[in-house]
Design a protein around this motif. Structure first.
Motif, PDB file in Angstrom:
ATOM      1  N   GLY A  56      54.805  50.288  19.146  1.00 58.57           N
ATOM      2  CA  GLY A  56      53.996  51.042  20.092  1.00 58.57           C
ATOM      3  C   GLY A  56      52.550  51.218  19.671  1.00 58.57           C
ATOM      4  O   GLY A  56      51.635  51.095  20.499  1.00 58.57           O
ATOM      5  N   SER A  57      52.306  51.496  18.412  1.00 54.34           N
ATOM      6  CA  SER A  57      50.933  51.681  17.927  1.00 54.34           C
ATOM      7  C   SER A  57      50.140  50.384  18.033  1.00 54.34           C
ATOM      8  O   SER A  57      48.975  50.383  18.436  1.00 54.34           O
ATOM      9  CB  SER A  57      50.931  52.157  16.474  1.00 54.34           C
ATOM     10  N   PHE A  58      50.758  49.280  17.663  1.00 50.11           N
ATOM     11  CA  PHE A  58      50.124  47.967  17.754  1.00 50.11           C
ATOM     12  C   PHE A  58      49.782  47.666  19.203  1.00 50.11           C
ATOM     13  O   PHE A  58      48.671  47.228  19.522  1.00 50.11           O
ATOM     14  CB  PHE A  58      51.080  46.913  17.182  1.00 50.11           C
ATOM     15  N   TYR A  59      50.746  47.890  20.086  1.00 52.16           N
ATOM     16  CA  TYR A  59      50.576  47.634  21.516  1.00 52.16           C
ATOM     17  C   TYR A  59      49.405  48.429  22.095  1.00 52.16           C
ATOM     18  O   TYR A  59      48.546  47.870  22.789  1.00 52.16           O
ATOM     19  CB  TYR A  59      51.892  47.958  22.238  1.00 52.16           C
ATOM     20  N   VAL A  60      49.339  49.720  21.812  1.00 52.90           N
ATOM     21  CA  VAL A  60      48.264  50.557  22.363  1.00 52.90           C
ATOM     22  C   VAL A  60      46.909  50.115  21.801  1.00 52.90           C
ATOM     23  O   VAL A  60      45.934  50.002  22.537  1.00 52.90           O
ATOM     24  CB  VAL A  60      48.528  52.060  22.108  1.00 52.90           C
ATOM     25  N   ALA A  61      46.849  49.823  20.492  1.00 52.94           N
ATOM     26  CA  ALA A  61      45.590  49.363  19.891  1.00 52.94           C
ATOM     27  C   ALA A  61      45.151  48.040  20.505  1.00 52.94           C
ATOM     28  O   ALA A  61      43.959  47.846  20.801  1.00 52.94           O
ATOM     29  CB  ALA A  61      45.753  49.227  18.381  1.00 52.94           C
ATOM     30  N   LEU A  62      46.083  47.133  20.715  1.00 49.27           N
ATOM     31  CA  LEU A  62      45.772  45.848  21.341  1.00 49.27           C
ATOM     32  C   LEU A  62      45.263  46.053  22.761  1.00 49.27           C
ATOM     33  O   LEU A  62      44.243  45.486  23.158  1.00 49.27           O
ATOM     34  CB  LEU A  62      47.017  44.961  21.347  1.00 49.27           C
ATOM     35  N   LEU A  63      45.947  46.880  23.507  1.00 52.06           N
ATOM     36  CA  LEU A  63      45.545  47.153  24.886  1.00 52.06           C
ATOM     37  C   LEU A  63      44.151  47.778  24.947  1.00 52.06           C
ATOM     38  O   LEU A  63      43.325  47.393  25.772  1.00 52.06           O
ATOM     39  CB  LEU A  63      46.588  48.068  25.527  1.00 52.06           C
ATOM     40  N   GLU A  64      43.870  48.698  24.043  1.00 47.17           N
ATOM     41  CA  GLU A  64      42.532  49.298  23.971  1.00 47.17           C
ATOM     42  C   GLU A  64      41.480  48.241  23.673  1.00 47.17           C
ATOM     43  O   GLU A  64      40.406  48.233  24.283  1.00 47.17           O
ATOM     44  CB  GLU A  64      42.481  50.375  22.878  1.00 47.17           C
ATOM     45  N   MET A  65      41.786  47.343  22.736  1.00 50.90           N
ATOM     46  CA  MET A  65      40.841  46.289  22.366  1.00 50.90           C
ATOM     47  C   MET A  65      40.567  45.364  23.552  1.00 50.90           C
ATOM     48  O   MET A  65      39.423  45.010  23.827  1.00 50.90           O
ATOM     49  CB  MET A  65      41.400  45.481  21.199  1.00 50.90           C
ATOM     50  N   LEU A  66      41.611  44.984  24.245  1.00 51.45           N
ATOM     51  CA  LEU A  66      41.447  44.081  25.381  1.00 51.45           C
ATOM     52  C   LEU A  66      40.631  44.735  26.500  1.00 51.45           C
ATOM     53  O   LEU A  66      39.717  44.120  27.046  1.00 51.45           O
ATOM     54  CB  LEU A  66      42.809  43.615  25.899  1.00 51.45           C
ATOM     55  N   THR A  67      40.955  45.975  26.821  1.00 50.13           N
ATOM     56  CA  THR A  67      40.222  46.637  27.907  1.00 50.13           C
ATOM     57  C   THR A  67      38.786  46.944  27.496  1.00 50.13           C
ATOM     58  O   THR A  67      37.880  46.835  28.317  1.00 50.13           O
ATOM     59  CB  THR A  67      40.938  47.915  28.391  1.00 50.13           C
ATOM     60  N   ALA A  68      38.546  47.280  26.231  1.00 52.21           N
ATOM     61  CA  ALA A  68      37.188  47.553  25.749  1.00 52.21           C
ATOM     62  C   ALA A  68      36.310  46.308  25.835  1.00 52.21           C
ATOM     63  O   ALA A  68      35.084  46.409  25.985  1.00 52.21           O
ATOM     64  CB  ALA A  68      37.222  48.068  24.321  1.00 52.21           C
ATOM     65  N   ASN A  69      36.939  45.132  25.762  1.00 50.28           N
ATOM     66  CA  ASN A  69      36.208  43.874  25.833  1.00 50.28           C
ATOM     67  C   ASN A  69      36.272  43.246  27.232  1.00 50.28           C
ATOM     68  O   ASN A  69      35.974  42.063  27.396  1.00 50.28           O
ATOM     69  CB  ASN A  69      36.730  42.898  24.778  1.00 50.28           C
ATOM     70  N   ASN A  70      36.653  44.062  28.205  1.00 52.70           N
ATOM     71  CA  ASN A  70      36.721  43.630  29.609  1.00 52.70           C
ATOM     72  C   ASN A  70      37.570  42.378  29.816  1.00 52.70           C
ATOM     73  O   ASN A  70      37.254  41.532  30.643  1.00 52.70           O
ATOM     74  CB  ASN A  70      35.315  43.424  30.179  1.00 52.70           C
ATOM     75  N   ILE A  71      38.637  42.274  29.058  1.00 55.95           N
ATOM     76  CA  ILE A  71      39.592  41.174  29.218  1.00 55.95           C
ATOM     77  C   ILE A  71      40.570  41.614  30.302  1.00 55.95           C
ATOM     78  O   ILE A  71      41.187  42.665  30.185  1.00 55.95           O
ATOM     79  CB  ILE A  71      40.356  40.900  27.898  1.00 55.95           C
ATOM     80  N   ASN A  72      40.709  40.801  31.347  1.00 65.05           N
ATOM     81  CA  ASN A  72      41.575  41.258  32.441  1.00 65.05           C
ATOM     82  C   ASN A  72      42.528  40.198  32.981  1.00 65.05           C
ATOM     83  O   ASN A  72      43.112  40.377  34.043  1.00 65.05           O
ATOM     84  CB  ASN A  72      40.745  41.872  33.574  1.00 65.05           C
ATOM     85  N   THR A  73      42.704  39.099  32.248  1.00 65.50           N
ATOM     86  CA  THR A  73      43.721  38.122  32.626  1.00 65.50           C
ATOM     87  C   THR A  73      44.510  37.718  31.386  1.00 65.50           C
ATOM     88  O   THR A  73      44.026  37.835  30.260  1.00 65.50           O
ATOM     89  CB  THR A  73      43.104  36.843  33.246  1.00 65.50           C
ATOM     90  N   ARG A  74      45.703  37.221  31.618  1.00 66.78           N
ATOM     91  CA  ARG A  74      46.554  36.774  30.516  1.00 66.78           C
ATOM     92  C   ARG A  74      45.865  35.654  29.747  1.00 66.78           C
ATOM     93  O   ARG A  74      45.827  35.660  28.520  1.00 66.78           O
ATOM     94  CB  ARG A  74      47.904  36.301  31.064  1.00 66.78           C
ATOM     95  N   LYS A  75      45.327  34.690  30.487  1.00 68.80           N
ATOM     96  CA  LYS A  75      44.659  33.551  29.856  1.00 68.80           C
ATOM     97  C   LYS A  75      43.500  34.010  28.969  1.00 68.80           C
ATOM     98  O   LYS A  75      43.358  33.559  27.833  1.00 68.80           O
ATOM     99  CB  LYS A  75      44.163  32.588  30.935  1.00 68.80           C
TER     100      LYS A  75
END
Length: 89
Positions: A56-75
């Motif tokens: 869970g901690s890894f998942y939330v940190a990853l999700l935060e990183m992706l959204t902070a970098n405006n990543i919005n697709t799987r690719k």
């Protein structure tokens, strides 16, 4: 595109069983980051590949990183993780 609920059901069919606390983390991350179902599903996928289990901690940190970098697709998420050599997936 699968909803988060559909994706979790799909993963259960593949043998991944999530405890209630893991499901809680998944939906906490969704609401905390306001990420799309596609990004939630991608973060779950990357977490399982990188950690060999749901962390869970890894998942939330990853999700935060992706959204902070405006990543919005799987690719884009997979490309970002690979290019930045964040995790071996």
């Amino acid at each position: 595109m699968l909803t988060v609920e559909d994706y979790l059901h799909y993963l259960r069919g593949k043998g991944f069983h999530f405890q209630d606390d893991a499901v809680g983390f998944i939906f906490f991350g969704k609401h905390y980051t306001n990420a799309t179902d596609e990004m939630i599903n991608t973060a779950i996928e990357i977490t399982l590949k990188a950690q060999k289990r749901f962390d869970g901690s890894f998942y939330v940190a990853l999700l935060e990183m992706l959204t902070a970098n405006n990543i919005n697709t799987r690719k884009a998420a997979l490309k970002y993780v690979k290019e930045n050599e964040l995790f071996a997936i």
